[in-house]
Design an enzyme around this catalytic site. Sequence first.
Site, short mmCIF file in Angstrom:
data_model
loop_
_atom_site.label_atom_id
_atom_site.label_comp_id
_atom_site.label_asym_id
_atom_site.label_seq_id
_atom_site.Cartn_x
_atom_site.Cartn_y
_atom_site.Cartn_z
N HIS A 15 0.80 -1.23 0.00
CA HIS A 15 0.00 0.00 0.00
C HIS A 15 0.83 1.27 0.00
CE1 HIS A 15 -3.96 -1.90 0.87
NE2 HIS A 15 -3.22 -2.79 1.51
N LYS A 58 -8.40 13.80 4.20
CA LYS A 58 -7.47 12.66 4.20
C LYS A 58 -6.46 12.94 5.30
CE LYS A 58 -6.60 13.73 -0.20
NZ LYS A 58 -6.85 12.49 -0.88
N ARG A 59 -5.63 11.96 5.65
CA ARG A 59 -4.58 12.23 6.61
C ARG A 59 -3.73 13.41 6.13
NH1 ARG A 59 -3.89 8.48 11.04
NH2 ARG A 59 -1.94 9.57 11.40
N LYS A 98 0.61 14.54 0.36
CA LYS A 98 -0.78 14.78 -0.05
C LYS A 98 -1.02 16.27 -0.35
CE LYS A 98 -2.52 10.81 2.63
NZ LYS A 98 -3.20 9.92 1.66
N THR A 117 -8.69 6.33 -2.13
CA THR A 117 -10.03 5.73 -2.22
C THR A 117 -11.08 6.81 -2.01
OG1 THR A 117 -9.67 5.04 0.07
CG2 THR A 117 -9.51 3.35 -1.63
N LYS A 148 -14.89 7.85 -3.83
CA LYS A 148 -16.13 8.19 -3.13
C LYS A 148 -16.70 9.50 -3.68
CE LYS A 148 -14.13 5.84 0.79
NZ LYS A 148 -13.28 5.97 1.99
C1 26V Z 1 2.04 2.27 7.80
C2 26V Z 1 2.57 2.23 9.04
C3 26V Z 1 4.01 2.33 9.19
C4 26V Z 1 4.50 1.66 10.41
C5 26V Z 1 3.68 1.89 11.64
C6 26V Z 1 2.22 1.99 11.50
C7 26V Z 1 1.72 2.10 10.13
C8 26V Z 1 0.36 2.04 9.92
C9 26V Z 1 -0.16 2.09 8.66
C10 26V Z 1 0.68 2.21 7.61
C11 26V Z 1 0.04 2.17 6.27
C12 26V Z 1 0.36 3.24 5.38
C13 26V Z 1 -0.07 2.82 4.04
C14 26V Z 1 -1.43 3.29 3.64
O1 26V Z 1 -2.33 3.57 4.39
N1 26V Z 1 -1.57 3.35 2.36
C15 26V Z 1 -2.77 3.82 1.72
O2 26V Z 1 -3.49 2.68 1.32
C16 26V Z 1 -4.69 3.02 0.66
C17 26V Z 1 -5.43 1.74 0.38
O3 26V Z 1 -4.74 0.96 -0.52
C18 26V Z 1 -4.38 3.81 -0.59
O4 26V Z 1 -5.60 4.19 -1.18
C19 26V Z 1 -3.56 5.04 -0.27
O5 26V Z 1 -3.17 5.68 -1.45
C20 26V Z 1 -2.34 4.65 0.52
O6 26V Z 1 -1.64 5.79 0.98
#
Ligand code: 26V
Length: 792
Positions: A349, A529-530, A535, A637, A641
Amino acid sequence: MNAVSNLRDEILRHLTFTLGKDRPNATVYDWRMALSYAVRDRIMVPWFDATRRTWAEDRKRVYYLSMEFLIGRLLEDAIINLGIHHEAEEAMAALGQDFRAVVEDEPDAALGNGGLGRLAACFMESMATLGCPAYGYGIRYENGLFRQRFQTGQQVEAPEDWLAQTHPWEFPRPEAKYVIPFGGHVETKGGQSIWVPGASVHAMAHDTLVIGWQGKWANTLRFWSAEPTNLFDLERFNRGDYTAAAEPEVLARTLSRVLYPDDTTYQGKELRLKQEFFLTSAALQDILRRFLQNHADLRALPNHVAIQMNDTHPAIAGPELIRLLVDEHHMDFRDAVNVAQKCLGYTNHTLLPEALERWATFTFGNVLPRHMQIVEQIDHWHLDENHSRPHYVGIVKHHEVRMGELAFIMSHKVNGVSALHSDLVKQNLFPELDKLHPGRIINQTNGVTPRRWLKMCNPALSGLITETIGEGWESHLDRLRELEPAIDTKPFLADFGAAKRQNKVALSNWIGGQGVSVSPDALFDVQIKRIHEYKRQLLNILETIARWSAIRDKPNGDWVPRVKIFGGKSAPGYAVAKEIIHLINDVARTINADPVTGDLLKVVFPPNYNVSMAQRLVPAADLSEQISTAGKEASGTGNMKFMMNGAPTIGTLDGANVEILKEVGAENFFLFGLTAEEVPKRRENPEHSANAIEASKPLQDVLQMIAEGRFSPEQKDRYHGLVHRIWHHDYFLVASDFDSYIKAQECADAAFADRDRWLRMAALNTARSGFFSSDRTIRGYMQDIWSVEPAI
Ligand code: 26V
């Protein structure tokens, strides 16, 4: 008896016998709980049926492992999917209750950070809709994502306590409990490795039901909570070492306590690794127990089990499955690797290097000594198997375990989440592994559930769609294309405009309640969004300032009124993102108080953005801001929406924007900015931002205003650092894309000013959004990765 009075009686029965409340004393909470139980009762039959059928037909099951499930509220979702919305409204009215107030009393289950967690929730709903036998596995965090408030414009975090009240959608399963070992050391006896753990906790299951569209199928979302295996260590206690004696309890209490709120930078924290193992080990033990109930030969596991890893967070699944097969079920190592690979799939992701998980071998070996051995064994096996493999593509490198490489090597399929992202995964993230294993990396473009993100959040538009093309589009979203002939007719466009306006009036009232008055006639421009540098909320607020300044220069000009709406949380430790929040709030304060610009420009940033707030904002949006630096947003995503709800996109060629543009056509999309190929080239010029600023008078003026303290009169130098960084360290190319963004915004103004043209664009966005249903995505996973057939 009719359906309404039937439901009403069930609600009253629960109020009396489940909640122990007399009608005159019932609070909104009591009514919500009574309604929830009455609705929940109706899911039991489909739920038991689905489970029974899966067993009876010995179906292959999907197991979706995710550290995050951002599910939001469940009551109205269940009501919609059961098709009893009308009855529920009427029954509550008959009881003298306001249905919306009752529904909105439910706290959001915010067990996720953002896109990745919300995707998992949409996937669960689509799997239930398609009759794909599936279990989600997650952690039952006591505290979900923190609550956000603003104090003098700055983000302040407070703990979130969604479990303070009874959660009516879960069933505790004290009988489903597993031991999760940690630490200790490994002994070898007769060629066998024996892990002697130093500590352990119990994982106990809590099941949440997930009902699909029209109540035809229901799956289980199983959340694990940690419990001490023994309340305290008696030996230590008797020795008088009371603190040490309580250690097992402390570990258990902290393990499922809190969701890590930083989705941007991986920190290498030991507790996080323990949480990941806790989830994964509990899930795998549960999966093997279920398999062994009616099968004997674990080599047949891949015929019955597909395990999907949502990013690398559960990537310990590879080594853990091998450990269970080898150490506990005495399978040969190579057979175990083979079985694990055939079961496992890995979804990537993010490409952001700082978010890729790598654990110091020291930490990894301390927490999971047996897994450290297995990881090294996998690494050697993979090297032996692939004589062509260059040395540098290993899992363990520079005293770190690289979870991406581990997940890749242990999976039969690796997927990206949009066409562009999947290409970049091949080219930039795993180029060597891709060459070694051609065909393993595939694409599955994300999607969102149209039940929550259209039917439920936008009853006005959903009603119009049903009137126009009939029923059934909710589960066959491609059918929205049937709207296209109507789009060329005046009455439809008028109705479409009326539906949007109704949503905008509702949002204006809500925003008014937050203390800012906005006109529903303005263009509602939304970025939710975050908060992250890539972003580029910063680009948006800079454009806002440029717009403000331009209106002030010519207050009687032909301006299109705008409301700029922001929503989102920053990771608590992400100083730059927090500074951007501060700036947006400072700019909002200044602009909203300006009588010269008045209703021509307003800026709102309601605090504590979450799933429920998104459900309010998305249907009322005119313009969808998807403005990430090209190559950085894996998919997005939210963009989908907005499209479904008739908001054209202003955006870069990034993530799924590329596919949105392709579906909707360039004339219905406001495209700007450098491409993913141009971005790294542009960075080669060390003067890129200074050059861009020098070439843009509006940008110079905006930066000057910020630097002078126009928006922070109480502390004029507040944003000196921020302005300096735009000049000299503009990694995300805000300056380089600024002029192009301004032009695209001007195009949006011009289009909006021509009401018919705008309505057509908006309606075409809805009509062409069918591809972005998560049903389509899940069908893709079922066919290409899981080899699972739908049961219905
Ligand atoms: C990463 C990490 C890093 C380590 C500690 C905790 C933590 C928690 C979550 C994440 C995930 C980051 C990746 C993420 O959210 N990606 C998003 O995924 C969406 C669904 O596929 C996508 O639409 C977004 O573009 C993408 O940024």
